[in-house]
Write a protein that holds these residues in place. Sequence first.
Motif, mmCIF file in Angstrom:
data_model
loop_
_atom_site.group_PDB
_atom_site.id
_atom_site.type_symbol
_atom_site.label_atom_id
_atom_site.label_comp_id
_atom_site.label_asym_id
_atom_site.label_seq_id
_atom_site.Cartn_x
_atom_site.Cartn_y
_atom_site.Cartn_z
ATOM 1 N N PRO A 82 7.253 10.869 1.201
ATOM 2 C CA PRO A 82 7.670 9.605 1.543
ATOM 3 C C PRO A 82 7.962 9.623 2.910
ATOM 4 N N HIS A 83 8.562 10.567 3.529
ATOM 5 C CA HIS A 83 9.041 10.529 5.023
ATOM 6 C C HIS A 83 7.933 10.728 5.819
ATOM 7 N N SER A 84 6.895 11.351 5.278
ATOM 8 C CA SER A 84 5.661 11.561 6.097
ATOM 9 C C SER A 84 4.487 10.459 6.161
ATOM 10 N N LEU A 85 4.688 9.448 5.249
ATOM 11 C CA LEU A 85 3.745 8.267 5.069
ATOM 12 C C LEU A 85 3.981 7.160 6.002
ATOM 13 N N ALA A 86 2.951 6.884 6.733
ATOM 14 C CA ALA A 86 3.096 5.365 7.282
ATOM 15 C C ALA A 86 1.788 4.740 7.102
ATOM 16 N N VAL A 87 1.890 3.418 7.091
ATOM 17 C CA VAL A 87 0.740 2.478 6.816
ATOM 18 C C VAL A 87 0.621 1.527 7.915
ATOM 19 N N VAL A 88 -0.569 1.296 8.260
ATOM 20 C CA VAL A 88 -1.064 0.268 9.240
ATOM 21 C C VAL A 88 -2.151 -0.548 8.907
ATOM 22 N N ARG A 140 -8.549 -3.996 5.769
ATOM 23 C CA ARG A 140 -8.877 -2.637 6.037
ATOM 24 C C ARG A 140 -7.401 -1.864 6.634
ATOM 25 N N VAL A 141 -7.155 -0.654 5.853
ATOM 26 C CA VAL A 141 -5.891 -0.298 5.956
ATOM 27 C C VAL A 141 -5.956 1.503 6.253
ATOM 28 N N ASN A 142 -5.105 1.809 7.323
ATOM 29 C CA ASN A 142 -4.962 3.261 7.491
ATOM 30 C C ASN A 142 -3.669 3.776 6.996
ATOM 31 N N VAL A 143 -3.916 4.922 6.190
ATOM 32 C CA VAL A 143 -2.373 5.451 5.825
ATOM 33 C C VAL A 143 -2.444 6.962 6.517
ATOM 34 N N PHE A 144 -1.327 7.082 7.307
ATOM 35 C CA PHE A 144 -1.043 8.217 7.926
ATOM 36 C C PHE A 144 -0.066 9.147 7.291
ATOM 37 N N VAL A 145 -0.566 10.233 7.470
ATOM 38 C CA VAL A 145 0.257 11.725 6.878
ATOM 39 C C VAL A 145 0.442 12.441 8.075
ATOM 40 N N GLU A 146 1.328 13.728 7.960
ATOM 41 C CA GLU A 146 1.469 14.683 8.948
ATOM 42 C C GLU A 146 0.687 15.697 8.930
ATOM 43 N N ARG A 147 0.217 16.223 7.915
ATOM 44 C CA ARG A 147 -0.505 17.288 7.657
ATOM 45 C C ARG A 147 -1.954 17.189 6.842
ATOM 46 N N ASP A 148 -2.815 18.125 6.939
ATOM 47 C CA ASP A 148 -4.096 18.042 6.121
ATOM 48 C C ASP A 148 -3.485 18.087 4.573
ATOM 49 N N SER A 149 -2.716 19.251 4.237
ATOM 50 C CA SER A 149 -2.291 19.365 2.949
ATOM 51 C C SER A 149 -1.817 18.196 2.457
ATOM 52 N N GLN A 150 -0.919 17.132 3.022
ATOM 53 C CA GLN A 150 -0.565 15.984 2.560
ATOM 54 C C GLN A 150 -1.382 14.863 2.605
ATOM 55 N N GLN A 162 5.728 4.874 18.181
ATOM 56 C CA GLN A 162 5.528 3.465 18.915
ATOM 57 C C GLN A 162 4.141 2.989 18.338
ATOM 58 N N ARG A 163 3.079 4.002 18.133
ATOM 59 C CA ARG A 163 2.076 3.429 17.951
ATOM 60 C C ARG A 163 1.946 3.043 16.307
ATOM 61 N N LEU A 164 2.769 3.679 15.651
ATOM 62 C CA LEU A 164 2.820 3.234 13.987
ATOM 63 C C LEU A 164 3.823 2.120 13.696
ATOM 64 N N GLY A 165 4.623 1.571 14.939
ATOM 65 C CA GLY A 165 5.280 0.497 14.696
ATOM 66 C C GLY A 165 6.934 0.525 14.530
ATOM 67 N N PHE A 166 7.440 1.703 14.742
ATOM 68 C CA PHE A 166 8.681 2.163 14.964
ATOM 69 C C PHE A 166 9.311 2.336 16.337
ATOM 70 N N VAL A 226 0.632 -1.294 -0.066
ATOM 71 C CA VAL A 226 -0.210 -0.043 -0.287
ATOM 72 C C VAL A 226 0.867 1.261 0.040
ATOM 73 N N ARG A 227 1.928 1.150 0.924
ATOM 74 C CA ARG A 227 3.006 2.677 1.023
ATOM 75 C C ARG A 227 3.704 2.594 -0.399
ATOM 76 N N GLU A 228 4.170 1.776 -1.151
ATOM 77 C CA GLU A 228 4.621 1.648 -2.161
ATOM 78 C C GLU A 228 3.815 2.404 -3.168
ATOM 79 N N ALA A 229 2.346 1.747 -3.363
ATOM 80 C CA ALA A 229 1.527 2.487 -4.296
ATOM 81 C C ALA A 229 1.122 4.070 -4.116
ATOM 82 N N ALA A 230 0.993 4.142 -2.907
ATOM 83 C CA ALA A 230 0.882 5.633 -2.273
ATOM 84 C C ALA A 230 1.878 6.599 -2.798
ATOM 85 N N LEU A 231 3.176 6.182 -2.791
ATOM 86 C CA LEU A 231 4.524 6.995 -3.031
ATOM 87 C C LEU A 231 4.638 6.994 -4.550
#
Length: 313
Positions: free
Chosen positions: A222-228, A248-258, A309-313, A209-214
């Motif tokens: 790229p640095h702002s994208l996390a997938v759970v 079911r997958v959540n894609v997390f970014v850091e800002r609304d613009s992203q 931690q919540r996102l697995g890092f 999913v992250r590869e497709a989103a990038l």
Amino acid sequence: MSEVTAAPEDGGYVAGFACFVGRPNAGKSTLTNALVGQKVAITSSKPQTTRHTIRGIVTTERSQLVLVDTPGLHRPRTLLGERLNDLVRETLLEVDVIGFCLPADQRVGPGDQFIAAELAELQRGRRTPVVAIATKSDRVDKQRLAEHLIAVDQLGEWAAIVPCSATGDDQVDVVARVLSEHLPPSPGPLYPDGQLTDEPEAVMVAELVREAALEGVRDELPHSLAVVVVEMVPREDRPEDDPLLDVRVNVFVERDSQKAIVIGRGGSRLREVGTTARRGIEALLGQRVHLDLHVKVAKDWQRDPKQLQRLGF
């Protein structure tokens, strides 16, 4: 690709772990996939996309080479960057041989010197052999490649220097053979024959999913994208010969613009991401999938220990 044969002096079996290091976008994941003969690591034209160490497994009659793919070693600017570097250093201490990837289409620079210094330090303490690999050899002419190999030779003490092209399948078998020559004797394979990776399916689904989103998005993403992966459950009441998996997958970014970039106008971009990712997931799992993607904002997650931690890092 050609068959890999390690030839230990006593003619016995060898098995062990190899690790690719290099600055971001040096071709480590592409080389891992070429050696394994199947996609086990995500690749992207954007640098710094590998977040987890992914093991690809190359098994032959004489050897088993377990490839550990790592994030690119770099000078970190965020807490995430520091954690990724720590992950690389931990991995380096546990492998039998290291492949240092230096792309032939880029001059040896400060980033490579930074890594070479780290490897020299490791060699002093552990004596782990390092094979220098000139990746992307198909992108340059013979003279430029020769200049690159001389520069690589001058950068440090290497067990061998091998030019190769993972996309052109040129000398990939040589890379495998040279790495295998540095593996310890083993009574047999470490992993069952036919197994290509030990990554959990959910991690590989998240990576697809992250590869497709990038693909095709702006450089800052790229640095702002996390997938759970939230859940993967078989849909009830489906006929046995036509199962369907709900993912079911959540894609997390850091800002609304992203978030707006990932979703695209009228959701068009997110639909593209979903279609591409679903194809990869269905090929990986060998069954039909219903993919449910949600894009969420986790403000400045790369700098927040709790969110990391919540996102697995």
